[in-house]
Design a protein around this motif. Structure first.
Motif, mmCIF file in Angstrom:
data_model
loop_
_atom_site.group_PDB
_atom_site.id
_atom_site.type_symbol
_atom_site.label_atom_id
_atom_site.label_comp_id
_atom_site.label_asym_id
_atom_site.label_seq_id
_atom_site.Cartn_x
_atom_site.Cartn_y
_atom_site.Cartn_z
ATOM 1 N N VAL A 134 5.445 -4.603 -0.098
ATOM 2 C CA VAL A 134 6.552 -4.503 1.304
ATOM 3 C C VAL A 134 7.427 -5.838 1.557
ATOM 4 C CG1 VAL A 134 7.482 -2.655 3.050
ATOM 5 C CG2 VAL A 134 5.649 -2.615 2.110
ATOM 6 N N TRP A 189 14.573 1.407 0.019
ATOM 7 C CA TRP A 189 14.197 2.556 1.068
ATOM 8 C C TRP A 189 15.655 1.558 1.976
ATOM 9 C CZ3 TRP A 189 10.472 6.387 2.010
ATOM 10 C CH2 TRP A 189 9.504 5.873 1.203
ATOM 11 N N ASP A 207 1.444 4.755 -2.310
ATOM 12 C CA ASP A 207 2.404 4.010 -1.444
ATOM 13 C C ASP A 207 2.448 2.034 -2.447
ATOM 14 O OD1 ASP A 207 2.920 4.454 1.264
ATOM 15 O OD2 ASP A 207 0.871 3.779 1.315
ATOM 16 N N HIS A 227 7.779 -2.165 -2.614
ATOM 17 C CA HIS A 227 9.192 -1.417 -2.203
ATOM 18 C C HIS A 227 9.297 -2.210 -1.467
ATOM 19 C CE1 HIS A 227 6.174 2.181 -0.759
ATOM 20 N NE2 HIS A 227 5.211 1.218 -0.962
#
Lengths: 364, 364
Positions: free
Chosen positions: A97, A10, A60, A65
């Motif tokens: 993440v 991201w 998720d 991530h």
């Protein structure tokens, strides 16, 4: 390698959220960009993030991530540390993440404790990734809002600036892009009808209006709101340009407004030429080394390269996509920091698995 | 003269509504300015107009209304003609209303039929009024958003431009003011910490932030919203300035930000100096003739006059107020077009009554 999750990287900008999904082989599988005007508040990121996951049909926990950002400068946040904290919290909603901090990857807790390690580091990912592909180049990533000019030499990133402030100072960051830049920031005067005229210092029109008239901005790259809230049609774009001169569309011919758009394109190109000349005057990059274009404003880079007397390549040439799909490679090169973060995480994770006893968790 | 109504003159700007009330003797009795961000829609004018009348404790029919405007350029309107029509309709709510169109006064119906006669004519009222007071001068009216530089010679207005477009072209209109101007429109680079740095092309800070740090902007003249919606305190203004450089307030000393504010003030002054030099290079205004300052940015004019080697006077010196009240004269000189429209209407109406058979109605 079967326990390895696909990587979803991201890039949280101030105006757009970009995401690049790599498959287990490290090839681009999907690229998504959604508008995310963070100055309206952090809830914009919440809905844009959900929108990306929805578009990719992912939960998720389906992916690893990896996050980089520039959005912490948005003035919804009291300062940059608050901005990083808010973005980290929002991106940490579920799944594994980690956050890109240049030399290292941070977990959410570490990230919030040293926010300026993460702040506006996305260019560094692009440059670090590209320096592993090419020995000498000037990376020119022209985005919707800003442009990065990053010299690579001897397979290394030879930047002088490390944060927004120092990069603005040394011209490695040019706060000028092909969608959101208010025209008042491009020039103080423009030629029109044979005379110089100054511009209204109002948020009446943006750079997207220029490139819509010139037919150079692809619709999928044209995601930000217009200055007056009206449509992105050529006619409305022309009216916005006219208003910058205290006029209306009907006061001059379409040819006159097209000529004005051309002059404003040249003003923006001049900003980039001056910055590139300054960066290249440090003589780190070999004289024959190319410019490598990226970003939604890639279409300006050939003209920039011509002005500098250098060859021009495109970052898409170095991007690896599933089945070699050229559309995916192009899309990833418009979201280069997200692609680069994905690749940097991918290779780090691979090395960790091969060379250490790490458990394959989220921090390589 | 007892049948004569007091005159309430209105200047409908794009960001503020200003009103000057003259008593029956033609002296300023009250001055009101309220914020009126017209880009948010015409209903802003409705409530600001009601607010002014309320503050003056007046009803529509208690006064003769005289109106000038610049707000038609706001991008809430599809074009300037629509803007004039919307403003005329709103100002025509009750009482006797006429509209300033340079050589003549128009009723609402006439005004809507020839909208460009009214569009951005407010500077012309100021200049026409002042030319009757002084033989030679450069009128410098520095407002919140724009500045007017209007040469007067031989008791006449010797302007070259007549509308926004032509005035921007010949530098008689400088789109730069001391409250609302986005800092990105003042300079492309600024000195900071011993280096040149470029600025963020974002609506992060405005000229009011500069003059708050410098302590030069009076609170009553500081009515527009801040760029980030936070307070007008010096601390918040400093954070907004810092954000323009990709920094936070805490990243440098208060002295460093003050120095930056000084540099940005100089950038704005340079815009005005260049424009004034250009206008004066036409040699219409005698070399020894003064600058005459007006507007909420009057505090910049002495420095401008010094740069040009000319004396500096203030429009307040020529303004007639009830009981000679200096505060009223100062307030009226900050709303000079409204004062001038009031005076022009007052003298026209007087002449008509003396020299014709007119019925003393709203159109002299």
């Amino acid at each position: 390698m079967t326990d390895r999750l696909p990587i979803l990287a991201w890039d949280v900008g101030g105006a757009h959220l970009k995401a690049v999904l790599l498959n287990e082989a490290g090839e681009v599988q999907a690229v998504v960009q959604l508008p995310c005007p963070l100055w309206r508040g952090i809830q914009q990121l919440q809905s844009a993030r959900a929108g990306v996951l929805n578009q990719l049909q992912l939960q998720d926990h389906d992916v690893q991530h990896a996050v980089t950002m520039t959005g912490e400068l948005a003035d919804a946040f009291a300062d940059r540390a608050s901005g990083v904290a808010a973005i980290v919290t929002e991106m940490q909603r579920g799944g594994q993440v980690c956050f890109y901090a240049g030399e290292q990857w941070l977990q959410a807790g570490q990230a919030v404790a040293q926010p300026l390690q993460l702040a506006s580091a996305n260019w560094n990912a692009s440059a670090t990734w590209l320096a592993a592909q090419v020995d000498q180049a000037l990376l020119v990533d022209i985005g919707s809002t800003t442009s990065d000019l990053i010299p690579l030499a001897g397979g290394r990133v030879v930047c002088r600036g490390h944060d927004d402030a120092s990069r603005l100072q040394c011209s490695e960051l040019v706060y000028s892009g092909v969608v959101r830049t208010p025209l008042m920031a491009l020039a103080q005067r423009v030629p029109f009808a044979g005379e110089w005229t100054t511009l209204a210092a109002e948020h009446f029109a943006t750079s997207a209006d220029i490139y819509r008239l010139l037919g150079q901005l692809a619709a999928e790259d044209d995601q930000a709101d217009t200055a007056d809230g009206r449509s992105k049609s050529v006619a409305h774009s022309r009216q916005r340009l006219a208003r910058m001169l205290g006029q209306d569309d009907a006061d001059a011919s379409p040819a006159a407004w097209l000529q004005l758009a051309q002059a404003l394109r040249q003003a923006q190109l001049d900003q980039l030429i001056q910055a590139a000349l300054r960066v290249l005057s440090r003589l780190e990059v070999a004289p024959e080394a190319p410019l490598i274009s990226a970003g939604v404003g890639r279409f300006l880079v050939p003209a920039l390269a011509a002005a500098l007397g250098r060859p021009c390549h495109d970052a898409a040439e170095y991007i690896v996509a599933q089945a070699g799909d050229p559309a995916l490679r192009l899309a990833a090169s418009k979201a280069l920091p997200a692609y680069a973060v994905a690749q940097l995480y991918f290779s780090q994770a691979g090395q960790t698995r091969l060379g250490s006893t790490a458990d394959g968790g989220s921090q390589p």
